[in-house]
Enzyme design. Structure first.
Site, PDB file in Angstrom:
ATOM      1  N   ASP A  95     -12.633   0.418   0.604  1.00 56.96           N
ATOM      2  CA  ASP A  95     -13.354  -0.773   0.151  1.00 56.96           C
ATOM      3  C   ASP A  95     -13.241  -1.951   1.108  1.00 56.96           C
ATOM      4  O   ASP A  95     -13.335  -3.104   0.720  1.00 56.96           O
ATOM      5  CB  ASP A  95     -12.814  -1.178  -1.232  1.00 56.96           C
ATOM      6  CG  ASP A  95     -11.299  -1.356  -1.227  1.00 56.96           C
ATOM      7  OD1 ASP A  95     -10.725  -1.537  -0.135  1.00 56.96           O
ATOM      8  OD2 ASP A  95     -10.692  -1.315  -2.314  1.00 56.96           O
ATOM      9  N   GLU A 117     -12.955   8.275  -1.555  1.00 55.27           N
ATOM     10  CA  GLU A 117     -12.413   7.361  -2.568  1.00 55.27           C
ATOM     11  C   GLU A 117     -13.535   6.512  -3.171  1.00 55.27           C
ATOM     12  O   GLU A 117     -13.450   5.285  -3.278  1.00 55.27           O
ATOM     13  CB  GLU A 117     -11.312   6.465  -1.985  1.00 55.27           C
ATOM     14  CG  GLU A 117     -10.416   5.861  -3.060  1.00 55.27           C
ATOM     15  CD  GLU A 117      -9.297   5.017  -2.487  1.00 55.27           C
ATOM     16  OE1 GLU A 117      -8.203   5.552  -2.274  1.00 55.27           O
ATOM     17  OE2 GLU A 117      -9.510   3.810  -2.240  1.00 55.27           O
ATOM     18  N   GLU A 131     -13.254  -6.666  -2.093  1.00 52.83           N
ATOM     19  CA  GLU A 131     -13.157  -5.220  -2.282  1.00 52.83           C
ATOM     20  C   GLU A 131     -14.173  -4.648  -3.270  1.00 52.83           C
ATOM     21  O   GLU A 131     -14.839  -3.647  -2.990  1.00 52.83           O
ATOM     22  CB  GLU A 131     -11.738  -4.808  -2.714  1.00 52.83           C
ATOM     23  CG  GLU A 131     -10.685  -4.916  -1.626  1.00 52.83           C
ATOM     24  CD  GLU A 131     -10.044  -6.292  -1.522  1.00 52.83           C
ATOM     25  OE1 GLU A 131     -10.535  -7.239  -2.193  1.00 52.83           O
ATOM     26  OE2 GLU A 131      -9.065  -6.438  -0.775  1.00 52.83           O
ATOM     27  N   HIS A 203       1.019  -7.564  -0.411  1.00 49.32           N
ATOM     28  CA  HIS A 203       0.108  -7.969   0.673  1.00 49.32           C
ATOM     29  C   HIS A 203      -1.228  -8.466   0.166  1.00 49.32           C
ATOM     30  O   HIS A 203      -2.059  -8.964   0.921  1.00 49.32           O
ATOM     31  CB  HIS A 203      -0.156  -6.784   1.605  1.00 49.32           C
ATOM     32  CG  HIS A 203      -1.092  -5.768   1.025  1.00 49.32           C
ATOM     33  ND1 HIS A 203      -2.446  -5.802   1.224  1.00 49.32           N
ATOM     34  CD2 HIS A 203      -0.879  -4.722   0.212  1.00 49.32           C
ATOM     35  CE1 HIS A 203      -3.013  -4.803   0.585  1.00 49.32           C
ATOM     36  NE2 HIS A 203      -2.090  -4.138  -0.054  1.00 49.32           N
ATOM     37  N   ARG A 205      -4.376 -10.391  -1.248  1.00 50.74           N
ATOM     38  CA  ARG A 205      -4.786 -11.801  -1.190  1.00 50.74           C
ATOM     39  C   ARG A 205      -4.662 -12.490  -2.547  1.00 50.74           C
ATOM     40  O   ARG A 205      -4.297 -13.654  -2.631  1.00 50.74           O
ATOM     41  CB  ARG A 205      -6.250 -11.917  -0.784  1.00 50.74           C
ATOM     42  CG  ARG A 205      -6.517 -11.729   0.671  1.00 50.74           C
ATOM     43  CD  ARG A 205      -8.002 -11.462   0.864  1.00 50.74           C
ATOM     44  NE  ARG A 205      -8.248 -10.930   2.191  1.00 50.74           N
ATOM     45  CZ  ARG A 205      -8.906 -11.602   3.131  1.00 50.74           C
ATOM     46  NH1 ARG A 205      -9.384 -12.801   2.902  1.00 50.74           N
ATOM     47  NH2 ARG A 205      -9.099 -11.072   4.310  1.00 50.74           N
ATOM     48  N   HIS A 236       4.636  -7.548   5.200  1.00 52.70           N
ATOM     49  CA  HIS A 236       3.265  -7.442   5.726  1.00 52.70           C
ATOM     50  C   HIS A 236       3.032  -8.562   6.742  1.00 52.70           C
ATOM     51  O   HIS A 236       3.500  -9.686   6.532  1.00 52.70           O
ATOM     52  CB  HIS A 236       2.286  -7.549   4.556  1.00 52.70           C
ATOM     53  CG  HIS A 236       0.889  -7.121   4.895  1.00 52.70           C
ATOM     54  ND1 HIS A 236      -0.023  -7.976   5.454  1.00 52.70           N
ATOM     55  CD2 HIS A 236       0.270  -5.929   4.772  1.00 52.70           C
ATOM     56  CE1 HIS A 236      -1.159  -7.316   5.654  1.00 52.70           C
ATOM     57  NE2 HIS A 236      -1.010  -6.071   5.238  1.00 52.70           N
TER      58      HIS A 236
HETATM   59  N1  UDP Z   1       2.572   1.788   4.121  1.00 53.92           N
HETATM   60  C1  UDP Z   1       3.190   1.988   5.354  1.00 53.92           C
HETATM   61  N2  UDP Z   1       4.155   1.098   5.779  1.00 53.92           N
HETATM   62  C2  UDP Z   1       4.516   0.021   5.046  1.00 53.92           C
HETATM   63  C3  UDP Z   1       3.881  -0.205   3.795  1.00 53.92           C
HETATM   64  C4  UDP Z   1       2.906   0.692   3.364  1.00 53.92           C
HETATM   65  O1  UDP Z   1       2.891   2.968   6.046  1.00 53.92           O
HETATM   66  O2  UDP Z   1       5.387  -0.735   5.478  1.00 53.92           O
HETATM   67  C5  UDP Z   1       1.524   2.728   3.675  1.00 53.92           C
HETATM   68  C6  UDP Z   1       1.651   3.249   2.255  1.00 53.92           C
HETATM   69  O3  UDP Z   1       2.394   4.436   2.193  1.00 53.92           O
HETATM   70  C7  UDP Z   1       0.203   3.469   1.834  1.00 53.92           C
HETATM   71  C8  UDP Z   1      -0.563   2.469   2.678  1.00 53.92           C
HETATM   72  O4  UDP Z   1       0.302   2.022   3.707  1.00 53.92           O
HETATM   73  O5  UDP Z   1      -0.262   4.753   2.146  1.00 53.92           O
HETATM   74  C9  UDP Z   1      -1.005   1.318   1.811  1.00 53.92           C
HETATM   75  O6  UDP Z   1      -1.488   0.295   2.587  1.00 53.92           O
HETATM   76  P1  UDP Z   1      -1.654  -1.175   2.035  1.00 53.92           P
HETATM   77  O7  UDP Z   1      -0.664  -1.404   0.967  1.00 53.92           O
HETATM   78  O8  UDP Z   1      -1.636  -2.057   3.238  1.00 53.92           O
HETATM   79  O9  UDP Z   1      -3.142  -1.220   1.486  1.00 53.92           O
HETATM   80  P2  UDP Z   1      -3.842  -0.790   0.121  1.00 53.92           P
HETATM   81  O10 UDP Z   1      -3.470   0.620  -0.186  1.00 53.92           O
HETATM   82  O11 UDP Z   1      -3.417  -1.767  -0.930  1.00 53.92           O
HETATM   83  O12 UDP Z   1      -5.301  -0.911   0.439  1.00 53.92           O
END
Ligand code: UDP
Length: 365
Positions: A95, A117, A131, A203, A205, A236
């Site tokens: 997204d 997804e 998103e 992380h 917003r 982050h």
């Molecule tokens: N992740 C990572 N290192 C970190 C924190 C998260 O590799 O320090 C991985 C986590 O396992 C997941 C992905 O990053 O697969 C999630 O990313 P994020 O939380 O940035 O974004 P969202 O999933 O909320 O879009």
């Protein structure tokens, strides 16, 4: 068949990596990987771990980039790539602005766009965060919708997407997670044996400002009140997150603040953890597969399945509730065991194979 995969951020790289690796091994597929690099460093980390190199790198990231900037540059850049390569199908995940721009560019060039997804919804377009808008716009022009769950499929049906274009595949994040877990990664910090590790990530917003401060306060008091608990917080790189975390934490015992962990290290951290507290979408999906209870620190989630299954709890962003729900998991073994025992509603690790089979069906005659 010419397939193009487009990736912009860390979670997209993680969720697209199994698809890219499988396409690369498919003799019927000529694959081009395009990185928009909406987020440069964290995308590169993931690609490095999975042994993926982008064939084309648009390198869009700029300091202080606005959404309009990134969207405009991604759209123009991707349009040129589509004009040159003329792929038979284009695949992107999630997204982000990258997904929005990819879907639009494909629409203008009349090239089938396939969405990994697909169908997640909060039904809230009021928020200033893009998103939900990105997901909805992408769905309008998607040829193949790879929905991770039945619930996601239902959202698409409600929006009058033809049923034949929707396929419930499971989420590729589980494929990536199992792939990485099989490598038996190691934790990058020392956690004292016998102590319980709380893994915390923030992380989003919508949590910047007071919600984030509340989350930090709750985490601090959990560590202070439970001498057998250690906290790991990979911070982050967003300046809002860094600034709040730096202000709220500082040199406390049993608290590990690190840079964002490489995916293998993060998987090791999830495996070692007792409890995961997060506002991340991907982490919310991964935790149940590792049988780790997860507290989702948001007011709403577009991933309700784990909550319905009883393996995740939506705890909001008020300090007291976060602290109380976490404390209950630390104190109440029965409650913990119930939350840690459910199956993952997000997939069985075979989403990639389903997706590849469906993509092959788009091959020109
Ligand atoms: N992740 C990572 N290192 C970190 C924190 C998260 O590799 O320090 C991985 C986590 O396992 C997941 C992905 O990053 O697969 C999630 O990313 P994020 O939380 O940035 O974004 P969202 O999933 O909320 O879009």
């Amino acid at each position: 068949m010419k397939v193009m995969c487009v990736v912009g951020t860390r979670p997209e790289a993680i969720k697209m990596a199994p698809v890219i690796l499988a396409l690369r091994e498919s003799p019927w597929c000529a694959l081009t990987v395009v990185a928009t690099a909406q987020h440069r460093q964290m995308l590169d980390q993931v690609f490095g771990l999975f042994g993926i190199t982008a064939d084309i790198d648009l390198n869009l990231m700029r300091d202080n980039q606005t959404l309009a900037d990134v969207t405009a540059r991604a759209l123009t850049g991707l349009d040129q790539v589509l004009a040159e390569l003329k792929p038979d199908a284009v695949v992107a995940q999630g997204d982000t602005t990258t997904v929005l721009a990819t879907a639009m560019a494909c629409f203008y060039r009349r090239i089938p766009f396939c969405h990994v997804e697909a169908g997640l919804r909060t039904h809230n377009l009021e928020q200033p965060f893009p998103e939900e808008f990105n997901r909805m716009v992408a769905s309008v022009v998607t040829r193949l919708h790879f929905a991770p769950t039945e619930g996601a499929r239902d959202h698409l049906l409600n929006e009058h997407v033809p049923p034949a274009n929707i396929h419930v595949t499971g989420n590729t994040v589980i494929d990536a997670l199992l792939w990485m877990a099989a490598k038996q990664p190691t934790l990058p910090v020392q956690v004292t044996p016998g102590r319980r590790l709380i893994l915390l990530t923030v992380h989003r917003r919508e949590n910047f400002g007071e919600p984030l401060a509340n989350i930090c306060r709750a985490a601090l008091s959990l560590v202070r009140n439970n001498p057998d608990v250690e906290l790991l917080l990979p911070v982050h790189p967003n300046p809002h997150v860094k600034e709040t975390v730096a202000r709220m934490f500082g040199g406390q015992d049993r608290i590990h603040l690190t840079a964002p962990l490489e995916y293998d290290q993060f998987v090791a951290a999830m495996q070692r953890s007792y409890l995961i507290m997060t506002d991340s979408g991907g982490v919310q999906e991964e935790a149940p597969s590792l049988r780790k209870p997860v507290l989702v620190m948001r007011e709403a989630t577009e991933r309700p399945e784990a909550i319905t299954a009883g393996v995740a709890l939506l705890v909001g962003t008020h300090e007291n509730n976060i602290r109380e729900q976490a404390q209950r998991l630390l104190d109440d073994d029965r409650h913990y065991a119930t939350m840690a025992s459910g199956a993952s509603p997000y997939g069985d690790g075979a989403a990639t194979q389903r997706i590849i089979g469906l993509l092959r069906g788009l091959a020109p005659a």
